[in-house]
Design a protein around this motif. Sequence first.
Motif, PDB file in Angstrom:
ATOM      1  N   ALA B  28       0.842  -1.205   0.000  1.00 30.04           N
ATOM      2  CA  ALA B  28       0.000   0.000   0.000  1.00 30.04           C
ATOM      3  C   ALA B  28       0.871   1.247   0.000  1.00 30.04           C
ATOM      4  O   ALA B  28       0.573   2.222  -0.684  1.00 30.04           O
ATOM      5  CB  ALA B  28      -0.930  -0.006   1.206  1.00 30.04           C
ATOM      6  N   ALA B  29       1.979   1.197   0.752  1.00 28.76           N
ATOM      7  CA  ALA B  29       2.848   2.371   0.839  1.00 28.76           C
ATOM      8  C   ALA B  29       3.432   2.715  -0.527  1.00 28.76           C
ATOM      9  O   ALA B  29       3.480   3.875  -0.919  1.00 28.76           O
ATOM     10  CB  ALA B  29       3.965   2.122   1.839  1.00 28.76           C
ATOM     11  N   SER B  30       3.841   1.688  -1.269  1.00 24.36           N
ATOM     12  CA  SER B  30       4.447   1.991  -2.566  1.00 24.36           C
ATOM     13  C   SER B  30       3.386   2.416  -3.570  1.00 24.36           C
ATOM     14  O   SER B  30       3.620   3.282  -4.411  1.00 24.36           O
ATOM     15  CB  SER B  30       5.261   0.805  -3.073  1.00 24.36           C
ATOM     16  N   LYS B  31       2.190   1.801  -3.474  1.00 23.99           N
ATOM     17  CA  LYS B  31       1.107   2.221  -4.372  1.00 23.99           C
ATOM     18  C   LYS B  31       0.655   3.633  -4.026  1.00 23.99           C
ATOM     19  O   LYS B  31       0.283   4.402  -4.908  1.00 23.99           O
ATOM     20  CB  LYS B  31      -0.082   1.276  -4.239  1.00 23.99           C
ATOM     21  N   ARG B  33       2.384   6.100  -2.998  1.00 19.63           N
ATOM     22  CA  ARG B  33       3.261   7.125  -3.538  1.00 19.63           C
ATOM     23  C   ARG B  33       2.862   7.460  -4.975  1.00 19.63           C
ATOM     24  O   ARG B  33       2.789   8.609  -5.363  1.00 19.63           O
ATOM     25  CB  ARG B  33       4.719   6.640  -3.477  1.00 19.63           C
ATOM     26  N   ARG B  34       2.577   6.397  -5.751  1.00 14.96           N
ATOM     27  CA  ARG B  34       2.198   6.615  -7.140  1.00 14.96           C
ATOM     28  C   ARG B  34       0.823   7.304  -7.233  1.00 14.96           C
ATOM     29  O   ARG B  34       0.635   8.250  -7.986  1.00 14.96           O
ATOM     30  CB  ARG B  34       2.173   5.297  -7.895  1.00 14.96           C
ATOM     31  N   ALA B  35      -0.121   6.806  -6.426  1.00 11.59           N
ATOM     32  CA  ALA B  35      -1.483   7.351  -6.485  1.00 11.59           C
ATOM     33  C   ALA B  35      -1.502   8.804  -6.051  1.00 11.59           C
ATOM     34  O   ALA B  35      -2.204   9.638  -6.627  1.00 11.59           O
ATOM     35  CB  ALA B  35      -2.399   6.522  -5.601  1.00 11.59           C
ATOM     36  N   GLN B  36      -0.683   9.097  -5.048  1.00  9.95           N
ATOM     37  CA  GLN B  36      -0.644  10.471  -4.537  1.00  9.95           C
ATOM     38  C   GLN B  36      -0.068  11.410  -5.596  1.00  9.95           C
ATOM     39  O   GLN B  36      -0.602  12.497  -5.827  1.00  9.95           O
ATOM     40  CB  GLN B  36       0.228  10.503  -3.288  1.00  9.95           C
ATOM     41  N   ALA B  37       0.980  10.958  -6.271  1.00 11.22           N
ATOM     42  CA  ALA B  37       1.578  11.786  -7.332  1.00 11.22           C
ATOM     43  C   ALA B  37       0.561  12.035  -8.436  1.00 11.22           C
ATOM     44  O   ALA B  37       0.439  13.156  -8.938  1.00 11.22           O
ATOM     45  CB  ALA B  37       2.820  11.097  -7.888  1.00 11.22           C
ATOM     46  N   ALA B  38      -0.189  10.993  -8.798  1.00 11.40           N
ATOM     47  CA  ALA B  38      -1.194  11.139  -9.857  1.00 11.40           C
ATOM     48  C   ALA B  38      -2.284  12.115  -9.436  1.00 11.40           C
ATOM     49  O   ALA B  38      -2.710  12.968 -10.214  1.00 11.40           O
ATOM     50  CB  ALA B  38      -1.792   9.785 -10.195  1.00 11.40           C
ATOM     51  N   ALA B  39      -2.723  11.992  -8.180  1.00  6.63           N
ATOM     52  CA  ALA B  39      -3.788  12.869  -7.693  1.00  6.63           C
ATOM     53  C   ALA B  39      -3.315  14.313  -7.675  1.00  6.63           C
ATOM     54  O   ALA B  39      -4.048  15.228  -8.060  1.00  6.63           O
ATOM     55  CB  ALA B  39      -4.236  12.434  -6.297  1.00  6.63           C
ATOM     56  N   GLU B  40      -2.072  14.511  -7.254  1.00  6.02           N
ATOM     57  CA  GLU B  40      -1.567  15.876  -7.192  1.00  6.02           C
ATOM     58  C   GLU B  40      -1.335  16.453  -8.583  1.00  6.02           C
ATOM     59  O   GLU B  40      -1.541  17.639  -8.808  1.00  6.02           O
ATOM     60  CB  GLU B  40      -0.284  15.926  -6.363  1.00  6.02           C
ATOM     61  N   ALA B  41      -0.934  15.590  -9.528  1.00  5.62           N
ATOM     62  CA  ALA B  41      -0.699  16.071 -10.892  1.00  5.62           C
ATOM     63  C   ALA B  41      -2.002  16.460 -11.575  1.00  5.62           C
ATOM     64  O   ALA B  41      -2.018  17.298 -12.469  1.00  5.62           O
ATOM     65  CB  ALA B  41       0.010  14.995 -11.709  1.00  5.62           C
ATOM     66  N   ALA B  42      -3.112  15.842 -11.157  1.00  5.49           N
ATOM     67  CA  ALA B  42      -4.393  16.127 -11.808  1.00  5.49           C
ATOM     68  C   ALA B  42      -5.045  17.379 -11.249  1.00  5.49           C
ATOM     69  O   ALA B  42      -5.983  17.903 -11.835  1.00  5.49           O
ATOM     70  CB  ALA B  42      -5.333  14.945 -11.635  1.00  5.49           C
ATOM     71  N   ARG B  43      -4.559  17.840 -10.112  1.00  9.77           N
ATOM     72  CA  ARG B  43      -5.215  18.995  -9.493  1.00  9.77           C
ATOM     73  C   ARG B  43      -5.178  20.256 -10.342  1.00  9.77           C
ATOM     74  O   ARG B  43      -6.198  20.917 -10.483  1.00  9.77           O
ATOM     75  CB  ARG B  43      -4.615  19.262  -8.115  1.00  9.77           C
ATOM     76  N   PRO B  44      -4.001  20.628 -10.931  1.00  9.61           N
ATOM     77  CA  PRO B  44      -3.975  21.891 -11.688  1.00  9.61           C
ATOM     78  C   PRO B  44      -5.040  21.952 -12.780  1.00  9.61           C
ATOM     79  O   PRO B  44      -5.737  22.952 -12.903  1.00  9.61           O
ATOM     80  CB  PRO B  44      -2.576  21.901 -12.312  1.00  9.61           C
ATOM     81  N   VAL B 145      -8.869  -1.892 -12.773  1.00 12.21           N
ATOM     82  CA  VAL B 145      -7.774  -1.527 -13.666  1.00 12.21           C
ATOM     83  C   VAL B 145      -6.527  -1.275 -12.845  1.00 12.21           C
ATOM     84  O   VAL B 145      -6.596  -0.974 -11.663  1.00 12.21           O
ATOM     85  CB  VAL B 145      -8.103  -0.265 -14.484  1.00 12.21           C
ATOM     86  N   LYS B 146      -5.411  -1.383 -13.513  1.00  7.92           N
ATOM     87  CA  LYS B 146      -4.153  -1.184 -12.810  1.00  7.92           C
ATOM     88  C   LYS B 146      -3.872   0.291 -12.619  1.00  7.92           C
ATOM     89  O   LYS B 146      -3.662   0.757 -11.519  1.00  7.92           O
ATOM     90  CB  LYS B 146      -3.019  -1.851 -13.580  1.00  7.92           C
ATOM     91  N   ASN B 238      -9.698   9.333  -4.629  1.00 11.92           N
ATOM     92  CA  ASN B 238     -10.157   8.116  -3.986  1.00 11.92           C
ATOM     93  C   ASN B 238      -9.068   7.059  -3.954  1.00 11.92           C
ATOM     94  O   ASN B 238      -8.856   6.405  -2.934  1.00 11.92           O
ATOM     95  CB  ASN B 238     -11.349   7.566  -4.773  1.00 11.92           C
ATOM     96  N   ALA B 239      -8.373   6.903  -5.091  1.00  9.86           N
ATOM     97  CA  ALA B 239      -7.333   5.884  -5.169  1.00  9.86           C
ATOM     98  C   ALA B 239      -6.236   6.170  -4.151  1.00  9.86           C
ATOM     99  O   ALA B 239      -5.772   5.257  -3.453  1.00  9.86           O
ATOM    100  CB  ALA B 239      -6.748   5.848  -6.577  1.00  9.86           C
ATOM    101  N   ALA B 240      -5.855   7.450  -4.056  1.00  6.83           N
ATOM    102  CA  ALA B 240      -4.819   7.808  -3.089  1.00  6.83           C
ATOM    103  C   ALA B 240      -5.326   7.595  -1.666  1.00  6.83           C
ATOM    104  O   ALA B 240      -4.614   7.049  -0.818  1.00  6.83           O
ATOM    105  CB  ALA B 240      -4.393   9.252  -3.291  1.00  6.83           C
ATOM    106  N   SER B 241      -6.567   7.990  -1.410  1.00 10.32           N
ATOM    107  CA  SER B 241      -7.139   7.838  -0.072  1.00 10.32           C
ATOM    108  C   SER B 241      -7.205   6.373   0.325  1.00 10.32           C
ATOM    109  O   SER B 241      -6.914   6.007   1.454  1.00 10.32           O
ATOM    110  CB  SER B 241      -8.544   8.421  -0.020  1.00 10.32           C
ATOM    111  N   GLU B 242      -7.605   5.540  -0.652  1.00 10.65           N
ATOM    112  CA  GLU B 242      -7.744   4.114  -0.360  1.00 10.65           C
ATOM    113  C   GLU B 242      -6.410   3.535   0.097  1.00 10.65           C
ATOM    114  O   GLU B 242      -6.340   2.840   1.114  1.00 10.65           O
ATOM    115  CB  GLU B 242      -8.228   3.383  -1.613  1.00 10.65           C
ATOM    116  N   GLN B 243      -5.356   3.856  -0.651  1.00 14.64           N
ATOM    117  CA  GLN B 243      -4.044   3.313  -0.285  1.00 14.64           C
ATOM    118  C   GLN B 243      -3.586   3.868   1.058  1.00 14.64           C
ATOM    119  O   GLN B 243      -2.992   3.150   1.858  1.00 14.64           O
ATOM    120  CB  GLN B 243      -3.010   3.617  -1.366  1.00 14.64           C
ATOM    121  N   GLY B 244      -3.865   5.155   1.285  1.00 16.00           N
ATOM    122  CA  GLY B 244      -3.500   5.747   2.570  1.00 16.00           C
ATOM    123  C   GLY B 244      -4.222   5.064   3.710  1.00 16.00           C
ATOM    124  O   GLY B 244      -3.628   4.718   4.734  1.00 16.00           O
TER     125      GLY B 244
END
Lengths: 136, 290
Positions: B28-31, B33-44, B145-146, B238-244
């Motif tokens: 979960a920790a490694s996922k 990191r990826r999910a969080q980066a994706a969520a933050e990149a989508a914010r702008p 999905v992956k 959601n994906a980032a929250s789930e992993q967190g």
Amino acid sequence: MVTFHFELVSPEKLSFSGEVDQVDVPGAEGDFGVLAGHAPLIALIRPGIMTVYSGGEQTRLVVLGGFAEVGPDGLTVLADVVTSLEDLDRAALKAQIASMEERVKTIEQGSLLDREIARLDHFKALDTHLQGTAMH
Amino acid sequence: MASLKDMRVRLASTKATQKITKAMQMVAASKLRRAQAAAEAARPYAERMEKVLGNIASTVADINSAPKLLAGTGQDQVHLLVVCTAERGLCGAFNSSIVRLARERINALAAAGKTFNILCVGRKGADQLRRQYSAQIIEVVELRVKTLGFEHAEQVSNKLIALYEKGEFDVATLFFSRFKSVISQVPTALQIIPPVFEAASEGAPSAVYEYEPDELDILTELLPRNIAVQVFRALLENAASEQGARMSAMDNATRNAGEMIRKQTITYNRTRQAMITKELIEIISGAEAL
């Protein structure tokens, strides 16, 4: 030269943010150049090539549709997909054109068909344009 | 009293559980990191989109001539609740807290005499809601999905728009969990149809825009896209929250398992010593009796 703030964002990420001299945007009703102090404008973008001039350098990017907004704080482009000209997968583009051609055949008459055909034409124009630049 | 063998088996199983929870935590920790980066990149993109749309909406002269996606149907009788949850469990209160928020809204709507329908994105939320509201769930979208792409969000938003154009609902609200940090995920309700804008640029003189082609064309393109973007953003958050949530839940589980192992080891050793002492006493007293 007076610069202005330019931001290029796609759904996945913020692709570019910084000061630039000029940006040529492929608008839905023709290309237009944006310089500092441009009048407020919101325009649709057709699939095409966007050129960014910054400090004497040119960067050419392929955008597949989106929106451009010129406001008091610069130009913001909300693009669907952004790839630099070098990274663009020509085969994938051709495949997309082929699948769109298939889809156009199945759509019934109406405004949706018109829109799809217009979109297909833009893609084809982009493809021919790329062919031209590749041969230079 | 349990025999030594029983205790050994039990200890081994606790240790195996701890290994699993530990592994899940690390995955979960490694996922995350990826999910969080994706969520933050989508914010702008979502933020800019909101700003542009807000600007246009504030300059639209006649709200009634605007597309229905912006202006709404003019009533709020039928509500659609889009409940986004995870596909998997074992992530603490993540799914339940989203469902709880949705349920509170349902109760409020029912009390006000409104009708509501539910569209579930993610299996876990559907499972929880099905018990009570199986009649109202119109569809369950599963996202196995992956990596989450924009096309998945578009798929959901196209369904929403199709339903809206058929006049199946008046107001759509998105339920998801906003990712604040690893230990804090906030279940959030966001109304997406018709969109609500913060009246931020009230004081600032909003620039008068030129439109190319024209206002209506741009709005008809921009509004469906905005919905897709909002859904995409919700799914990423959601994906980032789930992993967190999974990470902290599994961290807790690992710690609890460690505590249990400690206690069980102490009891096991005590019992073992007691047994040895008992055997010794038996042997010695046997020898003395001779």
